[in-house]
Scaffold this motif. Structure first.
Motif, PDB file in Angstrom:
ATOM      1  N   VAL A  16      25.793  -5.641  35.974  1.00 23.34           N
ATOM      2  CA  VAL A  16      24.840  -4.562  36.156  1.00 23.34           C
ATOM      3  C   VAL A  16      23.355  -5.232  36.125  1.00 23.34           C
ATOM      4  N   VAL A  17      23.316  -6.151  35.227  1.00 28.67           N
ATOM      5  CA  VAL A  17      21.880  -6.723  35.064  1.00 28.67           C
ATOM      6  C   VAL A  17      21.416  -7.364  36.496  1.00 28.67           C
ATOM      7  N   THR A  18      22.459  -8.219  36.836  1.00 29.13           N
ATOM      8  CA  THR A  18      21.946  -8.961  38.257  1.00 29.13           C
ATOM      9  C   THR A  18      21.511  -7.946  39.456  1.00 29.13           C
ATOM     10  N   ARG A  19      22.000  -6.891  39.297  1.00 34.38           N
ATOM     11  CA  ARG A  19      21.580  -6.032  40.452  1.00 34.38           C
ATOM     12  C   ARG A  19      20.181  -5.179  40.160  1.00 34.38           C
ATOM     13  N   HIS A  20      19.308  -5.657  39.042  1.00 33.28           N
ATOM     14  CA  HIS A  20      18.040  -5.007  38.604  1.00 33.28           C
ATOM     15  C   HIS A  20      17.170  -5.650  39.927  1.00 33.28           C
ATOM     16  N   PHE A  26      14.590 -11.456  30.655  1.00 31.00           N
ATOM     17  CA  PHE A  26      15.611 -11.522  29.800  1.00 31.00           C
ATOM     18  C   PHE A  26      16.392 -10.328  29.979  1.00 31.00           C
ATOM     19  N   ALA A  27      17.408 -10.217  29.468  1.00 28.89           N
ATOM     20  CA  ALA A  27      18.238  -8.741  29.072  1.00 28.89           C
ATOM     21  C   ALA A  27      19.287  -9.226  27.741  1.00 28.89           C
ATOM     22  N   THR A  28      19.146  -8.268  26.852  1.00 29.32           N
ATOM     23  CA  THR A  28      19.717  -8.569  25.805  1.00 29.32           C
ATOM     24  C   THR A  28      20.334  -7.095  25.446  1.00 29.32           C
ATOM     25  N   ILE A  29      21.619  -7.373  24.341  1.00 29.77           N
ATOM     26  CA  ILE A  29      22.212  -6.286  23.978  1.00 29.77           C
ATOM     27  C   ILE A  29      21.420  -5.420  22.578  1.00 29.77           C
ATOM     28  N   CYS A  49      12.919  -7.342  29.746  1.00 28.38           N
ATOM     29  CA  CYS A  49      11.733  -7.372  30.017  1.00 28.38           C
ATOM     30  C   CYS A  49      11.872  -8.007  31.699  1.00 28.38           C
ATOM     31  N   HIS A  50      11.024  -7.092  32.944  1.00 33.54           N
ATOM     32  CA  HIS A  50      10.965  -7.693  34.320  1.00 33.54           C
ATOM     33  C   HIS A  50       9.629  -7.944  34.505  1.00 33.54           C
ATOM     34  N   THR A  66       8.416   0.665  33.804  1.00 34.51           N
ATOM     35  CA  THR A  66       9.660   1.084  32.952  1.00 34.51           C
ATOM     36  C   THR A  66      10.881   1.356  34.034  1.00 34.51           C
ATOM     37  N   ILE A  67      11.824   0.771  33.825  1.00 27.79           N
ATOM     38  CA  ILE A  67      12.902   1.034  34.776  1.00 27.79           C
ATOM     39  C   ILE A  67      14.252   1.345  33.690  1.00 27.79           C
ATOM     40  N   GLU A  68      14.633   2.427  34.068  1.00 23.94           N
ATOM     41  CA  GLU A  68      15.886   2.751  33.534  1.00 23.94           C
ATOM     42  C   GLU A  68      17.169   3.161  34.118  1.00 23.94           C
ATOM     43  N   THR A  69      18.237   2.579  33.984  1.00 22.14           N
ATOM     44  CA  THR A  69      19.468   2.293  34.745  1.00 22.14           C
ATOM     45  C   THR A  69      20.531   2.691  33.839  1.00 22.14           C
ATOM     46  N   SER A  70      21.476   3.820  34.504  1.00 23.10           N
ATOM     47  CA  SER A  70      22.794   4.096  33.471  1.00 23.10           C
ATOM     48  C   SER A  70      23.836   3.694  34.632  1.00 23.10           C
ATOM     49  N   ALA A  71      24.866   3.361  33.817  1.00 24.06           N
ATOM     50  CA  ALA A  71      26.106   3.093  34.514  1.00 24.06           C
ATOM     51  C   ALA A  71      27.533   3.746  33.896  1.00 24.06           C
ATOM     52  N   LYS A  72      28.421   4.274  34.475  1.00 21.44           N
ATOM     53  CA  LYS A  72      29.376   4.732  33.604  1.00 21.44           C
ATOM     54  C   LYS A  72      30.616   4.646  34.639  1.00 21.44           C
ATOM     55  N   ASP A  73      31.940   4.135  34.106  1.00 22.65           N
ATOM     56  CA  ASP A  73      32.943   3.550  34.707  1.00 22.65           C
ATOM     57  C   ASP A  73      34.163   4.194  33.739  1.00 22.65           C
TER      58      ASP A  73
END
Length: 255
Positions: A16-20, A26-29, A49-50, A66-73
């Motif tokens: 998911v992160v690499t499709r930003h 960085f991207a952290t939990i 941070c982008h 600010t970019i918000e992305t949600s994913a559900k599977d």
């Protein structure tokens, strides 16, 4: 991070992160996984941070701060929120504990050399006045805990996590958001019990047998301890990282 999350989960998060749409610093939990008490059905809160490219900063039409992305599977749910570097760095300079915890999160999904540099710079953003962030956050969570009927375990755990993080920061200057680690030092058996309940039950689980008055006394005691730690702290009054953050931002923009 493989000790905390399965390889399959880590791969899905990275996917998911690499499709930003923009280059990431960085991207952290964050969230319950970072705090050490995810429920079996907890979603994944990713923060990062982008960097907006130069044309989207200097032109009439600017890029998204600010970019918000949600994913559900199925049972896999993810929430990714990133800020442009300028906004993120500004938050670091405003004594914002959330962004500090994101920078220093040990649960790293995506990183860069600039992330490592940012972690060093962010140390110079930590001040004794970060205690106000943790006071405010704890107060909000305590009011939420009291308001909800029946009482839920999640906001009460947040109260303890936030206050112990603030106390630890004031005393050591180090950012520690994991309640399990924090309680190794605090040694509060009721917190250990709350964590065990949260780990074993759904995200919205309730506390039918909770002693509200006991936890109110603990809340007040830890608030007083945070205030005392603030007063005794040797941390600086103000951040000294403005120049370093400015230099890093310019290099990210010109990259």
């Amino acid at each position: 991070m493989s000790d905390v999350l399965s390889t399959k989960v880590v791969e899905r998060l990275r996917g998911v992160v690499t499709r930003h749409p923009y280059p990431l610093v960085f991207a952290t939990i964050s969230g319950a996984h970072l705090y050490g008490f995810p429920s079996p059905d907890s979603d994944f809160d990713l923060r990062g941070c982008h960097t907006l490219p130069l044309p989207e900063v200097i032109g009439l039409e600017t890029g998204t701060e600010t970019i918000e992305t949600s994913a559900k599977d199925g049972d896999f749910e993810l929430d990714l929120v990133t800020h442009d570097a300028k906004k993120f760095f500004g938050l670091l300079l405003k004594k914002n504990g959330y962004v500090l915890e994101q920078v220093f999160s040990p649960l790293v999904v995506y990183t860069t050399p600039e992330h490592e540099e940012l972690k060093q710079i962010a140390k110079a953003c930590i001040t004794r006045h970060h205690s106000h962030h943790y006071f405010g956050f704890a107060e909000t969570q305590w009011k939420l805990f009291e308001k909800q009927r029946p009482n839920r375990v999640k906001p009460l755990l947040y109260v303890y996590r936030v206050l112990l993080t603030g106390i630890h920061l004031m005393r050591t200057g180090a950012v520690e958001a994991n309640l399990v680690q924090l309680n190794d030092e605090a040694r509060l058996p009721h917190v250990t019990d709350l964590i065990a309940r949260k780990l074993a039950r759904p995200e919205q689980s309730v506390l039918g047998d909770i002693d509200v008055e006991f936890n109110r006394r603990e809340y007040e005691r830890l608030r007083n301890e945070l205030e005392a730690s603030h007063q005794a702290s040797s941390l600086p009054e103000a951040a000294t990282a403005w120049d370093a953050l400015n230099d890093l931002l310019v290099r990210l923009r010109m990259r």
